[in-house]
Every structure is written in structure tokens, then in C-alpha cells.
Design a protein around this motif. Structure first.
Motif, PDB file in Angstrom:
ATOM      1  N   VAL A   1      -7.322   9.953   7.102  1.00 21.98           N
ATOM      2  CA  VAL A   1      -6.890  10.191   8.480  1.00 21.98           C
ATOM      3  C   VAL A   1      -5.364  10.171   8.544  1.00 21.98           C
ATOM      4  O   VAL A   1      -4.707   9.561   7.707  1.00 21.98           O
ATOM      5  CB  VAL A   1      -7.458   9.138   9.469  1.00 21.98           C
ATOM      6  CG1 VAL A   1      -8.973   9.227   9.553  1.00 21.98           C
ATOM      7  CG2 VAL A   1      -7.024   7.734   9.098  1.00 21.98           C
ATOM      8  N   GLU A   2      -4.827  10.846   9.550  1.00 24.91           N
ATOM      9  CA  GLU A   2      -3.387  10.790   9.768  1.00 24.91           C
ATOM     10  C   GLU A   2      -3.031   9.379  10.237  1.00 24.91           C
ATOM     11  O   GLU A   2      -3.878   8.652  10.743  1.00 24.91           O
ATOM     12  CB  GLU A   2      -2.961  11.840  10.794  1.00 24.91           C
ATOM     13  CG  GLU A   2      -3.081  13.251  10.235  1.00 24.91           C
ATOM     14  CD  GLU A   2      -2.554  14.304  11.185  1.00 24.91           C
ATOM     15  OE1 GLU A   2      -1.756  13.975  12.084  1.00 24.91           O
ATOM     16  OE2 GLU A   2      -2.940  15.470  11.016  1.00 24.91           O
ATOM     17  N   VAL A   3      -1.769   9.024  10.059  1.00 27.03           N
ATOM     18  CA  VAL A   3      -1.339   7.644  10.334  1.00 27.03           C
ATOM     19  C   VAL A   3      -1.627   7.236  11.775  1.00 27.03           C
ATOM     20  O   VAL A   3      -2.111   6.131  12.018  1.00 27.03           O
ATOM     21  CB  VAL A   3       0.153   7.455   9.984  1.00 27.03           C
ATOM     22  CG1 VAL A   3       0.594   6.034  10.289  1.00 27.03           C
ATOM     23  CG2 VAL A   3       0.398   7.779   8.522  1.00 27.03           C
ATOM     24  N   ALA A   4      -1.358   8.106  12.736  1.00 28.55           N
ATOM     25  CA  ALA A   4      -1.587   7.752  14.148  1.00 28.55           C
ATOM     26  C   ALA A   4      -3.061   7.414  14.381  1.00 28.55           C
ATOM     27  O   ALA A   4      -3.385   6.481  15.119  1.00 28.55           O
ATOM     28  CB  ALA A   4      -1.139   8.892  15.058  1.00 28.55           C
ATOM     29  N   THR A   5      -3.958   8.150  13.738  1.00 28.04           N
ATOM     30  CA  THR A   5      -5.393   7.880  13.867  1.00 28.04           C
ATOM     31  C   THR A   5      -5.733   6.544  13.208  1.00 28.04           C
ATOM     32  O   THR A   5      -6.484   5.736  13.764  1.00 28.04           O
ATOM     33  CB  THR A   5      -6.214   9.012  13.220  1.00 28.04           C
ATOM     34  OG1 THR A   5      -5.857  10.244  13.859  1.00 28.04           O
ATOM     35  CG2 THR A   5      -7.702   8.770  13.352  1.00 28.04           C
TER      36      THR A   5
END
Length: 147
Positions: A112-116
Motif C-alpha cells: 500500500v502507499e504510505v498514506a494508506t
């Protein structure tokens, strides 16, 4: 009146990451009961360094191999079963992802992307470490993305 002092148990863990199409992604895994998203971590065996232990946990729990950055990224604490744990966190740029690893049947994993990842993670202190990681990595991830 005696008061029982809680011993803080030491653990180490990694943030397994890769750069994909110019974006930093983190590999999250589920707890064994599949209820929460976490990062690979575990107790530090006697005679093993925290980074080496973190690399071992990354393999056992997530099936990833890479060279753990020996510089501690940060620490966080959590409580479980009446015990207090202090986790030393390290970065792990993932070099290999295996489908066959010790806890493959016990956990799910997801890039997952960091924000997720920050949204999915339960512990606020771990979220803080992830935010700091993202701020540093986002500045040079485009330089690393040579694939």
C-alpha cells in the motif's frame, strides 16, 4: 504495599518498502487473527542484534528479504496481554518477495502507499514513525526509481 513494576519487553521490526512507479509503497501484514494491519516485528532473541532480529521477523512473517538499514528509525510502545513492549524500528528495502515463507498461511499481506498504511495501522506511535519515514523517503524516491 508493594507495587509490581512492569518490565518492558524489547522487540524489533521493519518497515518493508519499495519504490513502484515513483511512489513509495509499504508492505503491511495482518496479525495472526487477521484483525489488524501491522508491520513485521517480534522478540529479539539472546545474542541477536535488533536489526538481525528484524530481518528474521520480516522473512518469517512477510516473506521478504533485503538488507536492513542498521540505523534505528524510531521506537514505539504498545500493550498486549498485560505486558508492555518497546519496538525498535528499522527500514528494509525489499529485494525479494517470496510466496513460500513460514507464516504464509497465517497472515495476509498487502503493498500500500504510505498514506494508506498510516490510515490502516492501529498504533499512533507507529503512525508517527511512518509519517517521518514518508517525509524522508518522498524527497528522493524518484531518484531511486530506476526500474
Amino acid at each position: 504495599m508493594s507495587r509490581k513494576l512492569s518490565k518492558v519487553l524489547k522487540q524489533s521490526g521493519v518497515i518493508p518498502y519499495r519504490v513502484n512507479n515513483g511512489k513509495v509503497e509499504i508492505l503491511l501484514i495482518t496479525t495472526r487473527n487477521l484483525q489488524h494491519w501491522v508491520i513485521p516485528k517480534g522478540d529479539i532473541p539472546n545474542g541477536m542484534s535488533p536489526p538481525a532480529s528484524a530481518a528474521k521477523e520480516a522473512w518469517e512473517e512477510a516473506g521478504v528479504i533485503g538488507q536492513v538499514d542498521a540505523n534505528e528509525l524510531g521506537t514505539y510502545k504498545y500493550r498486549k496481554g498485560g505486558k508492555i513492549y518497546r519496538v525498535q524500528m528499522y527500514l528494509l528495502p525489499v529485494e525479494m518477495l517470496s510466496e513460500d515463507y513460514p507464516e504464509a498461511s497465517k497472515r495476509n499481506r498487502q503493498w500500500v502507499e504510505v498514506a494508506t498504511a498510516i490510515r490502516w495501522i492501529k498504533f499512533n506511535s507507529l503512525k508517527r514513525i511512518l509519517k517521518g519515514f514518508f517525509e524522508v523517503k518522498s524527497h528522493f524516491c524518484a531518484l531511486q526509481d530506476t526500474n
